[in-house]
Design a protein around this motif. Structure first.
Motif, PDB file in Angstrom:
ATOM      1  N   MET A   1      40.492  43.182  46.878  1.00  0.00           N
ATOM      2  CA  MET A   1      41.741  42.647  46.367  1.00  0.00           C
ATOM      3  C   MET A   1      41.616  41.129  46.265  1.00  0.00           C
ATOM      4  SD  MET A   1      45.090  43.298  45.604  1.00  0.00           S
ATOM      5  CE  MET A   1      45.384  44.906  46.276  1.00  0.00           C
ATOM      6  N   VAL A   2      41.841  40.594  45.087  1.00  0.00           N
ATOM      7  CA  VAL A   2      41.798  39.152  44.865  1.00  0.00           C
ATOM      8  C   VAL A   2      43.175  38.576  45.187  1.00  0.00           C
ATOM      9  CG1 VAL A   2      41.442  37.328  43.170  1.00  0.00           C
ATOM     10  CG2 VAL A   2      40.039  39.397  43.070  1.00  0.00           C
ATOM     11  N   LYS A   3      43.201  37.604  46.084  1.00  0.00           N
ATOM     12  CA  LYS A   3      44.456  36.959  46.482  1.00  0.00           C
ATOM     13  C   LYS A   3      44.617  35.655  45.704  1.00  0.00           C
ATOM     14  CE  LYS A   3      44.494  38.943  51.074  1.00  0.00           C
ATOM     15  NZ  LYS A   3      44.549  38.658  52.515  1.00  0.00           N
ATOM     16  N   ILE A   4      45.810  35.474  45.104  1.00  0.00           N
ATOM     17  CA  ILE A   4      46.068  34.366  44.191  1.00  0.00           C
ATOM     18  C   ILE A   4      47.199  33.484  44.706  1.00  0.00           C
ATOM     19  CG2 ILE A   4      46.818  33.781  41.843  1.00  0.00           C
ATOM     20  CD1 ILE A   4      45.830  36.639  41.042  1.00  0.00           C
TER      21      ILE A   4
ATOM     22  N   LYS B   1      51.092  44.403  37.213  1.00  0.00           N
ATOM     23  CA  LYS B   1      50.605  45.622  36.557  1.00  0.00           C
ATOM     24  C   LYS B   1      49.203  46.008  37.008  1.00  0.00           C
ATOM     25  CE  LYS B   1      53.339  44.660  32.463  1.00  0.00           C
ATOM     26  NZ  LYS B   1      53.312  44.272  31.044  1.00  0.00           N
ATOM     27  N   ARG B   2      48.574  45.178  37.817  1.00  0.00           N
ATOM     28  CA  ARG B   2      47.201  45.421  38.249  1.00  0.00           C
ATOM     29  C   ARG B   2      47.172  45.844  39.718  1.00  0.00           C
ATOM     30  NH1 ARG B   2      43.530  43.441  34.628  1.00  0.00           N
ATOM     31  NH2 ARG B   2      41.962  43.483  36.273  1.00  0.00           N
ATOM     32  N   ASP B   3      46.115  46.557  40.087  1.00  0.00           N
ATOM     33  CA  ASP B   3      45.999  46.964  41.483  1.00  0.00           C
ATOM     34  C   ASP B   3      44.813  46.297  42.190  1.00  0.00           C
ATOM     35  OD1 ASP B   3      43.939  48.311  40.244  1.00  0.00           O
ATOM     36  OD2 ASP B   3      44.562  50.299  40.894  1.00  0.00           O
ATOM     37  N   ASN B   4      44.135  45.377  41.500  1.00  0.00           N
ATOM     38  CA  ASN B   4      42.978  44.724  42.115  1.00  0.00           C
ATOM     39  C   ASN B   4      43.232  43.255  42.463  1.00  0.00           C
ATOM     40  OD1 ASN B   4      43.053  43.822  39.489  1.00  0.00           O
ATOM     41  ND2 ASN B   4      40.851  43.963  39.170  1.00  0.00           N
TER      42      ASN B   4
END
Length: 66
Positions: free
Chosen positions: A1-4, A23-26
């Motif tokens: 999971m990319v944290k932004i 809308k994304r799960d990654n």
């Protein structure tokens, strides 16, 4: 999971990025930064030094924020 961390979270592009990420799960937005604290599905602060979460990337759509 990319944290932004999203800088400029309350602006037009900040809202577009928020919609795209939802809308994304990654990936996920863990915090937002904006001069005016706005309502968002993640914590928003007015200074990046107040962000308490670790992140992998910062997306910056702020005009002259730094």
């Amino acid at each position: 999971m990319v944290k932004i961390i999203l800088v400029g979270a309350g602006g037009k592009m900040g809202r577009v990025i928020t919609e795209c990420v939802e809308k994304r799960d990654n990936c996920e937005i863990v915090a937002g930064v904006d001069k005016v604290v706005v309502e968002a599905p993640f914590p928003v602060v007015d200074d990046i030094s107040k962000v308490n979460d670790d992140a992998d990337v910062i997306i910056d759509f702020s005009p002259e924020f730094w």
